[in-house]
Scaffold this motif. Structure first.
Motif, PDB file in Angstrom:
ATOM      1  N   THR A  69     -72.632   0.243 -21.991  1.00 19.72           N
ATOM      2  CA  THR A  69     -72.524   0.177 -20.532  1.00 19.72           C
ATOM      3  C   THR A  69     -73.899   0.374 -19.898  1.00 19.72           C
ATOM      4  O   THR A  69     -74.812   0.935 -20.519  1.00 19.72           O
ATOM      5  N   LEU A  81     -65.300   0.211 -17.144  1.00 15.25           N
ATOM      6  CA  LEU A  81     -66.296  -0.811 -17.473  1.00 15.25           C
ATOM      7  C   LEU A  81     -66.742  -1.579 -16.236  1.00 15.25           C
ATOM      8  O   LEU A  81     -67.912  -1.932 -16.095  1.00 15.25           O
ATOM      9  N   THR A 125     -71.269  -3.653 -17.816  1.00 17.53           N
ATOM     10  CA  THR A 125     -71.340  -3.959 -19.249  1.00 17.53           C
ATOM     11  C   THR A 125     -72.641  -4.703 -19.549  1.00 17.53           C
ATOM     12  O   THR A 125     -73.499  -4.865 -18.671  1.00 17.53           O
TER      13      THR A 125
END
Length: 415
Positions: free
Chosen positions: A149, A402, A407
């Motif tokens: 991430t 996310l 990401t």
């Protein structure tokens, strides 16, 4: 549900895009495949006693599991929260995902889990061992598929969410760390998203005087019970708005010794709630003012000077801040988009009192999502958890996180 606020198509598109990334698809599948393993972990955690203010043993287990699942930066803070940090690629936001570790049940409660088919019975099995299970499932899935991430994700087991714990773990976390977003995991209904935090201030108000005999001392001494009755009469007429919803109640009252006594002591517990901190403070001021006025009136009724008459002792026994998030809040939009992507219907867009209260009160983008499965009888000895669609909770939290943290191919929604 009627009158659901609009869902931002750009956020929905982003979450859909993330869900189709090969690693994310694999992580979502992994969560489902690990359902039985995760349920065993939920049972193991439930069987470790963790009364509010005494979460140490469960905290140690949660910390060890975080390390076992790949986190190298794990510590227990000054107040007892377990914090495991999963670093991002750098210069990204900090997102905290938290599940409370404490239980309402006192030490010595039988917390051995009893299994009947897909039903698991034990105090605390749903609230909140299911939340801890979901928290750890998200971590395992990220590590298993090596999903990186942009922002840091903090995995947090909080202390003191229940009752007189007064969300102390969450309050401490938010007051002492710079967080850009917060997702609490509590309860089990994945159709629920919280956009508001119901704040509550609770007071124990004690009135004390000399008391006396109901006949011999009549006219000479004021009554603590009469003063409380006077205060109650004033409080009953306090005006509160419907929106933002604000409430008050005198929840308990006790005092006096016998029927033929002018009472020397009386005390009440008062609960005041609102999603608006301004309204919370306004009503609180009126409630406290009512008691101060009532004591003066009771003293004056019998010609007793205030310095020689009844005295008021004010003790705050609960302080949960409130807050509201705009419907455009990135955490709310990400969570609702993740629901839609996973085929989960939004059935409860609501306000409640959870660990999300603290970040909302600090204007940190926040919500509370649920663990999946079905919890029944929370806070009772007959509590049980039905293991069905338990994968949906951690899948929902994973996709939401996310989108918020970003990401390798997408930018974080959090600033």
């Amino acid at each position: 549900m009627k009158n659901i606020p609009a869902l931002d198509p750009k956020v929905l598109g982003l979450v859909t895009e993330i869900s189709k990334e090969p690693k994310v698809e694999a992580a979502i599948a992994f969560i489902k495949d690990q359902t039985e393993v995760a349920m065993l972990e939920q049972i193991e955690l439930c069987e470790i006693e963790a009364p509010t203010f005494h979460e140490e043993k469960r905290a140690a287990s949660v910390a060890e599991r975080m390390r076992q699942y790949g986190l190298t930066d794990v510590h227990i803070d000054e107040i007892g929260n377990v914090i495991g940090i999963r670093k991002g690629s750098g210069n990204g936001p900090v997102l905290a995902i938290g599940a409370h570790m404490d239980s309402v049940f006192p030490a010595g409660t039988d917390v051995k889990v009893k299994k009947e088919g897909n039903i698991y019975r034990a105090p605390g099995i749903g609230d909140n061992c299911s939340g801890l299970r979901a928290l750890l499932q998200v971590l395992r899935a990220l590590e298993k598929e090596d999903i990186r991430t942009v922002g840091d994700i903090w995995f947090v087991g909080t202390v003191g969410e229940e009752g007189n714990g007064d969300i102390r773990g969450s309050k401490h976390l938010c007051a002492n760390n710079k967080l850009d977003g917060f997702v609490a995991i509590d309860s089990t209904d994945v159709g629920r998203v919280l956009y508001g935090a119901v704040g509550s201030h609770r007071w124990r108000l004690a009135v004390d005087g000399t008391g006396g005999h109901s006949f011999a001392d009549f006219g000479k001494t004021p009554s603590a019970i009469h003063a409380v009755c006077r205060a109650g009469n004033i409080i009953a007429d306090i005006k509160v708005p419907e929106d933002p919803k604000t409430t008050f109640t005198i929840g308990t009252i006790k005092g006096g010794t016998t029927v033929n006594t002018i009472s020397a002591h009386c005390e009440v517990d008062v609960d005041i709630r609102s999603v608006s901190n301004d309204e919370l403070l306004r009503v609180e001021s009126e409630v406290l003012g009512a008691f101060e006025k009532a004591i003066k009136e009771e003293n004056a009724r019998w010609g007793v000077a205030d310095e020689n008459g009844l005295k008021l002792t004010k003790t705050m026994i609960g302080n949960r801040p409130g807050g509201l998030r705009p419907h455009s809040c990135p955490v709310l939009q990400a969570a609702r988009s993740a629901q839609k992507t996973l085929g989960i219907e939004l059935t409860n867009y609501a306000m409640s009192s959870t660990d999300a209260n603290a970040p909302m009160s600090h204007n940190i983008p926040a919500t509370c999502l649920c663990s999946g499965g079905k919890g029944i009888g929370a806070h009772t000895l007959k509590e049980h958890f039905i293991m069905e669609k338990t994968e949906l909770g951690p899948q929902l939290v994973l996709l939401t996180a996310l989108a918020l943290a970003g990401t390798e191919t997408t930018k974080p929604l959090l600033g």
